[in-house]
Scaffold this active site. Structure first.
Site, PDB file in Angstrom:
ATOM      1  N   SER A   5     -56.987 -45.239 -38.730  1.00 30.02           N
ATOM      2  CA  SER A   5     -58.269 -44.761 -38.179  1.00 30.02           C
ATOM      3  C   SER A   5     -59.397 -45.740 -38.435  1.00 30.02           C
ATOM      4  O   SER A   5     -59.427 -46.430 -39.462  1.00 30.02           O
ATOM      5  CB  SER A   5     -58.657 -43.426 -38.809  1.00 30.02           C
ATOM      6  N   GLN A  11     -52.102 -45.801 -45.054  1.00 31.42           N
ATOM      7  CA  GLN A  11     -51.998 -45.924 -43.593  1.00 31.42           C
ATOM      8  C   GLN A  11     -53.347 -46.391 -43.053  1.00 31.42           C
ATOM      9  O   GLN A  11     -54.307 -45.622 -43.028  1.00 31.42           O
ATOM     10  CB  GLN A  11     -51.643 -44.545 -43.032  1.00 31.42           C
ATOM     11  N   GLU A  53     -45.583 -38.219 -39.872  1.00 31.15           N
ATOM     12  CA  GLU A  53     -46.739 -37.680 -40.591  1.00 31.15           C
ATOM     13  C   GLU A  53     -46.903 -36.190 -40.273  1.00 31.15           C
ATOM     14  O   GLU A  53     -47.062 -35.362 -41.169  1.00 31.15           O
ATOM     15  CB  GLU A  53     -48.020 -38.432 -40.204  1.00 31.15           C
ATOM     16  N   SER A  85     -56.396 -42.567 -46.814  1.00 32.33           N
ATOM     17  CA  SER A  85     -55.962 -41.850 -48.014  1.00 32.33           C
ATOM     18  C   SER A  85     -55.286 -42.828 -48.961  1.00 32.33           C
ATOM     19  O   SER A  85     -54.497 -43.672 -48.523  1.00 32.33           O
ATOM     20  CB  SER A  85     -54.960 -40.751 -47.656  1.00 32.33           C
TER      21      SER A  85
HETATM   22  C1  LIG Z   1     -57.488 -35.403 -45.290  1.00 33.69           C
HETATM   23  C2  LIG Z   1     -57.454 -36.521 -44.299  1.00 33.69           C
HETATM   24  C3  LIG Z   1     -56.693 -37.642 -44.557  1.00 33.69           C
HETATM   25  C4  LIG Z   1     -56.665 -38.694 -43.657  1.00 33.69           C
HETATM   26  N1  LIG Z   1     -55.922 -39.794 -43.989  1.00 33.69           N
HETATM   27  C5  LIG Z   1     -55.898 -40.838 -43.143  1.00 33.69           C
HETATM   28  C6  LIG Z   1     -55.157 -42.026 -43.500  1.00 33.69           C
HETATM   29  O1  LIG Z   1     -54.553 -42.114 -44.584  1.00 33.69           O
HETATM   30  N2  LIG Z   1     -55.155 -43.055 -42.648  1.00 33.69           N
HETATM   31  C7  LIG Z   1     -55.814 -43.014 -41.447  1.00 33.69           C
HETATM   32  O2  LIG Z   1     -55.725 -43.980 -40.706  1.00 33.69           O
HETATM   33  N3  LIG Z   1     -56.544 -41.913 -41.087  1.00 33.69           N
HETATM   34  C8  LIG Z   1     -56.605 -40.837 -41.911  1.00 33.69           C
HETATM   35  N4  LIG Z   1     -57.348 -39.730 -41.578  1.00 33.69           N
HETATM   36  C9  LIG Z   1     -58.142 -39.741 -40.349  1.00 33.69           C
HETATM   37  C10 LIG Z   1     -57.648 -38.825 -39.269  1.00 33.69           C
HETATM   38  O3  LIG Z   1     -56.461 -39.300 -38.689  1.00 33.69           O
HETATM   39  C11 LIG Z   1     -58.787 -38.686 -38.254  1.00 33.69           C
HETATM   40  O4  LIG Z   1     -59.885 -38.063 -38.909  1.00 33.69           O
HETATM   41  C12 LIG Z   1     -58.385 -37.846 -37.072  1.00 33.69           C
HETATM   42  O5  LIG Z   1     -57.420 -38.504 -36.309  1.00 33.69           O
HETATM   43  C13 LIG Z   1     -59.604 -37.511 -36.183  1.00 33.69           C
HETATM   44  O6  LIG Z   1     -60.314 -38.656 -35.848  1.00 33.69           O
HETATM   45  P1  LIG Z   1     -61.892 -38.742 -36.071  1.00 33.69           P
HETATM   46  O7  LIG Z   1     -62.202 -38.296 -37.459  1.00 33.69           O
HETATM   47  O8  LIG Z   1     -62.327 -40.092 -35.651  1.00 33.69           O
HETATM   48  O9  LIG Z   1     -62.506 -37.637 -35.099  1.00 33.69           O
HETATM   49  P2  LIG Z   1     -62.794 -37.775 -33.483  1.00 33.69           P
HETATM   50  O10 LIG Z   1     -61.594 -38.393 -32.889  1.00 33.69           O
HETATM   51  O11 LIG Z   1     -64.080 -38.507 -33.382  1.00 33.69           O
HETATM   52  O12 LIG Z   1     -62.900 -36.294 -33.098  1.00 33.69           O
HETATM   53  C14 LIG Z   1     -64.106 -35.549 -33.212  1.00 33.69           C
HETATM   54  C15 LIG Z   1     -63.869 -34.171 -32.592  1.00 33.69           C
HETATM   55  O13 LIG Z   1     -63.574 -34.313 -31.173  1.00 33.69           O
HETATM   56  C16 LIG Z   1     -62.348 -33.668 -30.855  1.00 33.69           C
HETATM   57  N5  LIG Z   1     -61.622 -34.443 -29.837  1.00 33.69           N
HETATM   58  C17 LIG Z   1     -61.458 -35.793 -29.808  1.00 33.69           C
HETATM   59  N6  LIG Z   1     -60.726 -36.143 -28.737  1.00 33.69           N
HETATM   60  C18 LIG Z   1     -60.415 -34.998 -28.080  1.00 33.69           C
HETATM   61  C19 LIG Z   1     -59.671 -34.698 -26.880  1.00 33.69           C
HETATM   62  N7  LIG Z   1     -59.091 -35.686 -26.157  1.00 33.69           N
HETATM   63  N8  LIG Z   1     -59.555 -33.407 -26.515  1.00 33.69           N
HETATM   64  C20 LIG Z   1     -60.130 -32.419 -27.242  1.00 33.69           C
HETATM   65  N9  LIG Z   1     -60.852 -32.642 -28.363  1.00 33.69           N
HETATM   66  C21 LIG Z   1     -60.984 -33.902 -28.788  1.00 33.69           C
HETATM   67  C22 LIG Z   1     -61.554 -33.660 -32.167  1.00 33.69           C
HETATM   68  O14 LIG Z   1     -60.597 -32.644 -32.182  1.00 33.69           O
HETATM   69  C23 LIG Z   1     -62.677 -33.437 -33.196  1.00 33.69           C
HETATM   70  O15 LIG Z   1     -62.972 -32.068 -33.287  1.00 33.69           O
HETATM   71  C24 LIG Z   1     -57.415 -38.656 -42.453  1.00 33.69           C
HETATM   72  C25 LIG Z   1     -58.202 -37.533 -42.184  1.00 33.69           C
HETATM   73  C26 LIG Z   1     -58.236 -36.469 -43.089  1.00 33.69           C
HETATM   74  C27 LIG Z   1     -59.074 -35.261 -42.787  1.00 33.69           C
END
Ligand SMILES: Cc1cc2nc3c(=O)[nH]c(=O)nc-3n(C[C@H](O)[C@H](O)[C@H](O)COP(=O)(O)OP(=O)(O)OC[C@H]3O[C@@H](n4cnc5c(N)ncnc54)[C@H](O)[C@@H]3O)c2cc1C
Length: 408
Positions: free
Chosen positions: A140, A137, A255, A172
């Site tokens: 991100s 996928q 998902e 992933s």
């Molecule tokens: C094990 C794992 C597998 C994954 N696999 C995939 C994959 O296959 N494909 C893919 O595309 N992505 C994947 N991801 C990514 C995942 O979807 C993102 O990490 C997730 O959506 C959070 O985005 P970010 O890491 O950019 O954090 P950010 O969006 O930068 O968030 C940082 C912090 O701010 C908080 N925050 C952000 N916005 C808000 C809001 N509006 N209100 C309150 N709090 C908020 C969040 O909760 C978090 O604590 C994976 C992540 C993990 C951990």
């Protein structure tokens, strides 16, 4: 709902169990020795797991159990979700390879069924079922996670091809995936949710550079993916051009539902660990065990609720956010407890640690469900706005063209 099996459910369960008995070994729920078969991560072992997973997936596909809810013409059994979920529930009681294909079977398949052309369905669905094609996928980005619609990977039309340039992260399985569903910005002149298109990208296309990210536990689970002028035929577009956000919503709902679907361990193993450490008489430990047991049960009932909604033809909605939060809380509670139960030994990791570090890995992996598929905080926002009807956060990004939005 009625929790006793209907005659129809009993028949499906009997068939599923008979097939599983004939093809796999039943596990003993509180068997701690099973945890000792855990192995620290290394590339050779990961390749073995992938091969074992593929072989098991093929056997399930041949027997029609790989995706029982899919229509019969695409290799499923056409079962409504409550009946289709029976197989997965029973499968958890057997010693079978870990499911490494949840992106393909659990997320991409239903999305292709909903949004794909007939040609795309016939091309992709059979190969997803047998794990001939592994999917990832590509959503991100470094600047777009929770705010996924803020993504900036570009796809520009050149004749019959898209030319894609940008960067994805946390992808992933990208290091062994054959295909990926990519979200790209195809029109920066319209508000951000409207200018996105979903495109199927062969991962061996020239210009795709996959760089694995090694985790604290030594495992490689996800990757950075760089795309440099990657050419993809326009007929790889999934759903209409500019409607990639709706395609993404479908995939993300599936998902969340699939993250709620299976567990890495059961309550009985944690209780057995407490027993083996001589701690079951400790009132605080008993209280924590009761808390964990309650969470497992709540999750089981939430699972019924999600499948009941799906049986009525409803897309997994806010229920799956509630369920995903419950999974996160379960992994947090359970992960912390297995470390506490082991005392100082809970600090040891690797092949020479107690249970070959299996419980320590459980503790460390609790952050995966708490972040992946939408963080706990984001699930709470969804529940607040769509279930509780609380006012939405004030937003300025729904009317301005993407190109005019202030960005870091
Ligand atoms: C094990 C794992 C597998 C994954 N696999 C995939 C994959 O296959 N494909 C893919 O595309 N992505 C994947 N991801 C990514 C995942 O979807 C993102 O990490 C997730 O959506 C959070 O985005 P970010 O890491 O950019 O954090 P950010 O969006 O930068 O968030 C940082 C912090 O701010 C908080 N925050 C952000 N916005 C808000 C809001 N509006 N209100 C309150 N709090 C908020 C969040 O909760 C978090 O604590 C994976 C992540 C993990 C951990």
């Amino acid at each position: 709902m009625d929790f006793d099996d209907t005659p129809e459910e009993r028949a499906v369960r009997a068939e599923a169990v008979a097939w599983l008995e004939a093809n796999a070994k039943r596990t003993v729920a509180d068997d701690l020795d099973r945890m000792r078969t855990h192995r620290a991560h290394d590339e050779a072992h990961d390749a073995e797991l992938l091969a074992e997973g593929r072989a098991w997936q093929r056997r399930k596909a041949e027997a029609g159990w790989a995706a029982p809810s899919w229509p019969v013409e695409y290799g499923g059994r056409g079962l409504p979700p409550l009946l289709a979920g029976i197989f997965a529930g029973e499968e958890q009681r057997f010693d079978v390879p870990a499911n490494m294909f949840s992106v393909g079977v659990g997320m991409v398949g239903p999305t292709v069924i909903e949004w794909g052309t007939e040609d795309q369905r016939r091309t992709h669905l059979p190969r997803i079922l047998t794990a001939e094609d592994v999917w990832c996928q590509l959503f991100s980005e470094p600047g777009a996670g929770s705010d996924l619609a803020g993504l900036s990977t570009r796809a520009v039309r050149d004749g019959d091809e898209w030319v894609v340039t940008g960067q994805k992260v946390w992808t992933s399985a990208a290091h062994y995936a054959d295909l990926g569903i990519l979200l790209a910005r195809t029109d920066p002149e319209v508000p951000k949710h409207r200018g996105i298109t979903a495109i199927v990208v062969p991962m061996d296309s020239p210009g795709v550079d996959v760089r694995p990210l090694r985790q604290i536990d030594g495992a490689i689970h996800f990757n950075e993916v760089f795309l440099d002028e990657v050419r993809v035929p326009v007929d790889h577009t999934l759903g209409p051009e500019g409607q990639g956000w709706s395609v993404a919503v479908t995939m993300l709902a599936h998902e969340r539902a699939s993250i709620g679907g299976g567990g890495m361990y059961g309550f009985d193993q944690v209780a057995a660990l407490a027993r083996s450490m001589g701690q079951v008489d400790d009132p605080v430990v008993r209280q924590r065990l009761a808390d964990l047991h309650t969470r497992f049960e709540v999750l089981r009932f939430l699972g019924y609720r999600v499948r009941t909604a799906a049986s009525r033809g409803e897309l997994p909605g806010p229920e799956s956010s509630v369920m995903k939060l419950a999974v996160s809380a379960l992994y947090e509670t359970g992960g912390d407890l297995v470390i506490a139960l082991q005392g100082p030994a809970g600090m040891l990791s690797g092949d020479d640690a107690p249970y070959r570090g299996a419980f320590v890995d459980l503790f460390m992996s609790q952050w995966a469900p708490r972040i992946g598929g939408g963080t706990d905080q984001v699930q709470r926002n969804i529940i607040g706005e769509r279930v509780l009807g609380l006012p939405r956060e004030p937003r300025t990004d729904t009317t301005l063209a993407f190109k005019d939005l202030p960005r870091a």
